[in-house]
Design a protein around this motif. Structure first.
Motif, PDB file in Angstrom:
ATOM      1  N   ALA A 161      32.465  30.794  39.957  1.00  0.00           N
ATOM      2  CA  ALA A 161      31.396  31.757  40.220  1.00  0.00           C
ATOM      3  C   ALA A 161      30.687  31.466  41.536  1.00  0.00           C
ATOM      4  CB  ALA A 161      30.386  31.750  39.069  1.00  0.00           C
ATOM      5  N   GLU A 165      33.746  36.153  46.529  1.00  0.00           N
ATOM      6  CA  GLU A 165      34.553  36.967  45.623  1.00  0.00           C
ATOM      7  C   GLU A 165      36.040  36.942  45.981  1.00  0.00           C
ATOM      8  OE1 GLU A 165      34.364  39.263  42.107  1.00  0.00           O
ATOM      9  OE2 GLU A 165      32.697  38.390  43.228  1.00  0.00           O
ATOM     10  N   LYS A 193      35.126  38.803  34.011  1.00  0.00           N
ATOM     11  CA  LYS A 193      33.807  39.210  33.498  1.00  0.00           C
ATOM     12  C   LYS A 193      32.995  37.989  33.073  1.00  0.00           C
ATOM     13  CE  LYS A 193      34.863  43.929  31.966  1.00  0.00           C
ATOM     14  NZ  LYS A 193      34.973  44.848  30.805  1.00  0.00           N
ATOM     15  N   ALA A 196      31.784  36.324  36.185  1.00  0.00           N
ATOM     16  CA  ALA A 196      30.685  37.119  36.728  1.00  0.00           C
ATOM     17  C   ALA A 196      29.403  36.890  35.928  1.00  0.00           C
ATOM     18  CB  ALA A 196      31.053  38.605  36.720  1.00  0.00           C
ATOM     19  N   LYS A 197      29.538  36.754  34.617  1.00  0.00           N
ATOM     20  CA  LYS A 197      28.376  36.472  33.772  1.00  0.00           C
ATOM     21  C   LYS A 197      27.811  35.095  34.086  1.00  0.00           C
ATOM     22  CE  LYS A 197      26.918  36.200  28.914  1.00  0.00           C
ATOM     23  NZ  LYS A 197      25.629  36.856  29.214  1.00  0.00           N
ATOM     24  N   ARG A 199      27.907  33.692  36.931  1.00  0.00           N
ATOM     25  CA  ARG A 199      27.209  33.825  38.213  1.00  0.00           C
ATOM     26  C   ARG A 199      25.822  34.419  38.013  1.00  0.00           C
ATOM     27  NH1 ARG A 199      30.699  36.908  40.713  1.00  0.00           N
ATOM     28  NH2 ARG A 199      31.874  35.189  41.665  1.00  0.00           N
ATOM     29  N   SER A 200      25.735  35.462  37.201  1.00  0.00           N
ATOM     30  CA  SER A 200      24.436  36.125  37.008  1.00  0.00           C
ATOM     31  C   SER A 200      23.497  35.309  36.127  1.00  0.00           C
ATOM     32  CB  SER A 200      24.641  37.516  36.405  1.00  0.00           C
ATOM     33  OG  SER A 200      25.264  37.426  35.121  1.00  0.00           O
ATOM     34  N   ASP A 201      24.042  34.617  35.121  1.00  0.00           N
ATOM     35  CA  ASP A 201      23.217  33.835  34.204  1.00  0.00           C
ATOM     36  C   ASP A 201      22.814  32.481  34.782  1.00  0.00           C
ATOM     37  OD1 ASP A 201      23.460  35.860  32.360  1.00  0.00           O
ATOM     38  OD2 ASP A 201      24.936  34.828  31.109  1.00  0.00           O
ATOM     39  N   GLY A 202      23.640  31.958  35.689  1.00  0.00           N
ATOM     40  CA  GLY A 202      23.377  30.630  36.219  1.00  0.00           C
ATOM     41  C   GLY A 202      23.889  29.517  35.333  1.00  0.00           C
TER      42      GLY A 202
END
Length: 266
Positions: A161, A165, A193, A196-197, A199-202
């Protein structure tokens, strides 16, 4: 000989390695890396098959490695010697990350009573560079240097992550998923996915995808400029609690450790 040199040059050009690329060194390293937990010792023919090189080439590489003391042989079977560890110790000694993270993993493991590890990304794998475990858990082998597939591990997903990209896509394309346990996610779209999660959640939480009966929670370790340089992980056997328990109990602690470590990571 000129024709062989021309063929080597063509291969180097096709692979994008450049004119200074040493084929002999690359082949020797391929032979060295062919040995591992599932191939502790091999014959000449087996080694040649694993590295997909001519037997004559592999024979010369093995002879050189035996002469240098990195490999030993009983006349038929070849195996690595402890001298190979000099290569790993050189990296660990020169890499400041290991020196910083090893004592941190040991203290964190003692505090939470669970295994704690740190890893970096190497191609499609993660490589453990620090590891701590509770004293109550008997383990006669070290985890430092262990490689695991990145796509199905919590450490690997936060490290993937952290890549741009296009670079992440290239890694996943070059290293297709495979079943490690019955729970391993194999669908490329769902894997992306989950990355990506992460990356967004940390953080990333993996439930028995890399090891049956074992859950893992990881956060990225960022240096002062925000670049991800490693990942920190706490693991828990499934009988100790659910994935929710793992996340709620240890995520704040891991995040606090990551924040505290950031100024020390170069």
């Amino acid at each position: 000989m000129p024709r062989l040199k021309a063929e080597d040059a063509e291969r180097r050009e096709a692979a994008g390695h450049g004119p200074d690329f040493l084929e002999a060194l690359a082949r020797g390293l391929a032979v060295l890396q062919a040995f591992g937990p599932e191939r502790r010792q091999m014959t000449l023919a087996e080694t040649a098959r694993v590295v997909d090189l001519p037997r004559a080439t592999v024979r010369r590489a093995l002879h050189t490695l035996v002469t240098l003391g990195h490999v030993e042989s009983d006349g038929r079977l070849f195996r690595l010697t402890p001298r190979v560890l000099r290569l790993a110790s050189g990296y660990l000694g020169a890499n400041g990350l290991s020196a910083i993270l090893q004592p941190r993993c040991e203290r964190l493991s003692a505090e939470v009573g669970a295994p704690c590890s740190a890893a970096v990304l190497d191609g499609g794998d993660i490589v453990f560079i620090a590891y701590g475990q509770p004293a109550r858990l008997l383990n006669l082998t070290t985890m430092v240097g262990l490689r695991l597939p990145a796509f199905c591990t919590a450490l690997g997903r936060v490290l993937l992550a952290g890549l741009p990209e296009a670079e992440m896509d290239a890694v996943l394309a070059q290293h297709p998923p495979f079943a490690v346990t019955p729970q391993t996610e194999l669908d490329p779209l769902r894997i992306r996915k989950r990355i990506a999660k992460a990356r967004s959640d940390g953080f990333a939480l993996v439930d028995q995808e890399a090891e049956q009966g074992f859950r893992s929670l990881a956060v990225p370790l960022r240096r002062h400029d925000g670049r991800v340089v490693a990942a920190l992980n706490i693991g828990m056997h499934s009988e100790r609690g659910t994935a929710t328990v793992l996340r709620d109990s240890y995520l704040p602690l891991l995040r606090a450790q990551a924040t505290d470590l950031a100024p020390q990571l170069l």
